[in-house]
Design a protein around this motif. Sequence first.
Motif, PDB file in Angstrom:
ATOM      1  N   SER A  38      11.533   5.904 -32.016  1.00  0.00           N
ATOM      2  CA  SER A  38      11.455   4.936 -33.129  1.00  0.00           C
ATOM      3  C   SER A  38      11.423   3.494 -32.608  1.00  0.00           C
ATOM      4  CB  SER A  38      12.629   5.138 -34.095  1.00  0.00           C
ATOM      5  OG  SER A  38      13.826   4.897 -33.390  1.00  0.00           O
ATOM      6  N   LYS A  39      11.766   3.303 -31.323  1.00  0.00           N
ATOM      7  CA  LYS A  39      11.706   1.944 -30.731  1.00  0.00           C
ATOM      8  C   LYS A  39      10.622   1.908 -29.660  1.00  0.00           C
ATOM      9  CE  LYS A  39      15.984   2.688 -29.333  1.00  0.00           C
ATOM     10  NZ  LYS A  39      17.255   2.594 -28.674  1.00  0.00           N
ATOM     11  N   ASP A  93      16.104  10.596 -24.820  1.00  0.00           N
ATOM     12  CA  ASP A  93      16.704  10.240 -26.110  1.00  0.00           C
ATOM     13  C   ASP A  93      15.643  10.286 -27.219  1.00  0.00           C
ATOM     14  OD1 ASP A  93      17.917   9.134 -28.278  1.00  0.00           O
ATOM     15  OD2 ASP A  93      18.191   7.141 -27.398  1.00  0.00           O
ATOM     16  N   GLU A  94      15.739  11.317 -28.074  1.00  0.00           N
ATOM     17  CA  GLU A  94      14.753  11.487 -29.152  1.00  0.00           C
ATOM     18  C   GLU A  94      14.625  10.250 -30.025  1.00  0.00           C
ATOM     19  OE1 GLU A  94      14.652  14.939 -31.752  1.00  0.00           O
ATOM     20  OE2 GLU A  94      15.677  16.047 -30.148  1.00  0.00           O
ATOM     21  N   THR A  95      15.725   9.516 -30.198  1.00  0.00           N
ATOM     22  CA  THR A  95      15.680   8.361 -31.108  1.00  0.00           C
ATOM     23  C   THR A  95      14.912   7.186 -30.492  1.00  0.00           C
ATOM     24  OG1 THR A  95      17.726   7.418 -30.256  1.00  0.00           O
ATOM     25  CG2 THR A  95      17.925   8.971 -32.103  1.00  0.00           C
ATOM     26  N   TYR A 151      10.658  10.526 -24.160  1.00  0.00           N
ATOM     27  CA  TYR A 151      10.660   9.768 -25.411  1.00  0.00           C
ATOM     28  C   TYR A 151      10.493   8.256 -25.239  1.00  0.00           C
ATOM     29  CZ  TYR A 151      12.127  14.205 -27.307  1.00  0.00           C
ATOM     30  OH  TYR A 151      12.161  15.520 -27.667  1.00  0.00           O
ATOM     31  N   GLN A 204       4.699  10.417 -34.177  1.00  0.00           N
ATOM     32  CA  GLN A 204       6.018   9.836 -34.501  1.00  0.00           C
ATOM     33  C   GLN A 204       5.998   8.337 -34.283  1.00  0.00           C
ATOM     34  OE1 GLN A 204       8.266  12.686 -31.919  1.00  0.00           O
ATOM     35  NE2 GLN A 204       9.726  12.568 -33.587  1.00  0.00           N
TER      36      GLN A 204
END
Length: 307
Positions: free
Chosen positions: A67-68, A62-64, A120, A307
């Motif tokens: 951010s976590k 999961d690319e998102t 990720y 990132q």
Amino acid sequence: MTLVDTASTTTSTASRLLQIQQIYYEPAILDYQRGKEILAKYPDAELIEVESHWKIPELNGDETAVSKWSKVKRTVLVLGVKKSLRATPNSRSSNFIAPSHANGCTMACVYCYVARRKGYANPITTFVNIERICKYLERHAAKQGMKLEPDQVDPKDWVYDIGCNNDCSADALISDNVQDLVTLFATIPNAKASFATKLVNRDLLNYDPQGKTRIRFSLMPENIAQTVDIRTSSISDRINAVNDFVEAGYEVHLNFSPVVYYQGWSADYQQLFQQIDDTLSPQAKQQLQAEIIFLTHNESLHERNLQ
Ligand code: SF4
């Protein structure tokens, strides 16, 4: 061995680094005592069954999740059974890389290479079949015979790195896998365990290494560590821990790694060396060795770390 009262410092380190809310687990872990112990330690965690510890699309795919990054490291744990066991020959700070008892890390250094195969997200994965891993290592060391020629790794023992894809001091907050390995190597006549760490976990002072586990505390000037060594113990804490770990029966070396160049780096390194010289006991200095490691660059991992 003198038992050290480390309970309150370790509890505060554990609660700073780990508040496990979700455990992804392979069903086979329920057949292992270590698996049951870890699940019992986190009774409120949500349990999510997965086919393989290695392929969890909602984490690694999961690319998102980037951010976590740190939140996932703090709140997620993966439990699996290590299937293929292999000790890989190595020639730098160890003779062999031991089969993993864990991978991933709860800390979040910005240059970390440990995430290179985990997509990720890079939370801790703990392998529960530690007994099989220990037996494999015992047999592997027996097959090597005695080390007849000293090498740069060690004058007399075959050295197995047990923390190549993980940080053992952090893993020891979750389970007794690291204690089992330290105990095992104390009984193997021709082999020694070794791992680099950026965390001071004083629980390890109550293990019984008998000189057969080498801890390599990673150091860099405090100035730069505050920017790049995220969620780790401070540099002063690591230096201050050296004497205690030597007294507890560990061999303790220093890893100056990674070396980071910036304006004023040379003066900062001199200050770091002075701090070490002022802090270490004669006993610690007498057994001390060090290595210097520059960063191994990996383009796609670098992009993810940015990132
Ligand atoms: S402590 Fe080591 S394994 Fe953990 S994030 Fe930092 S570099 Fe990676």
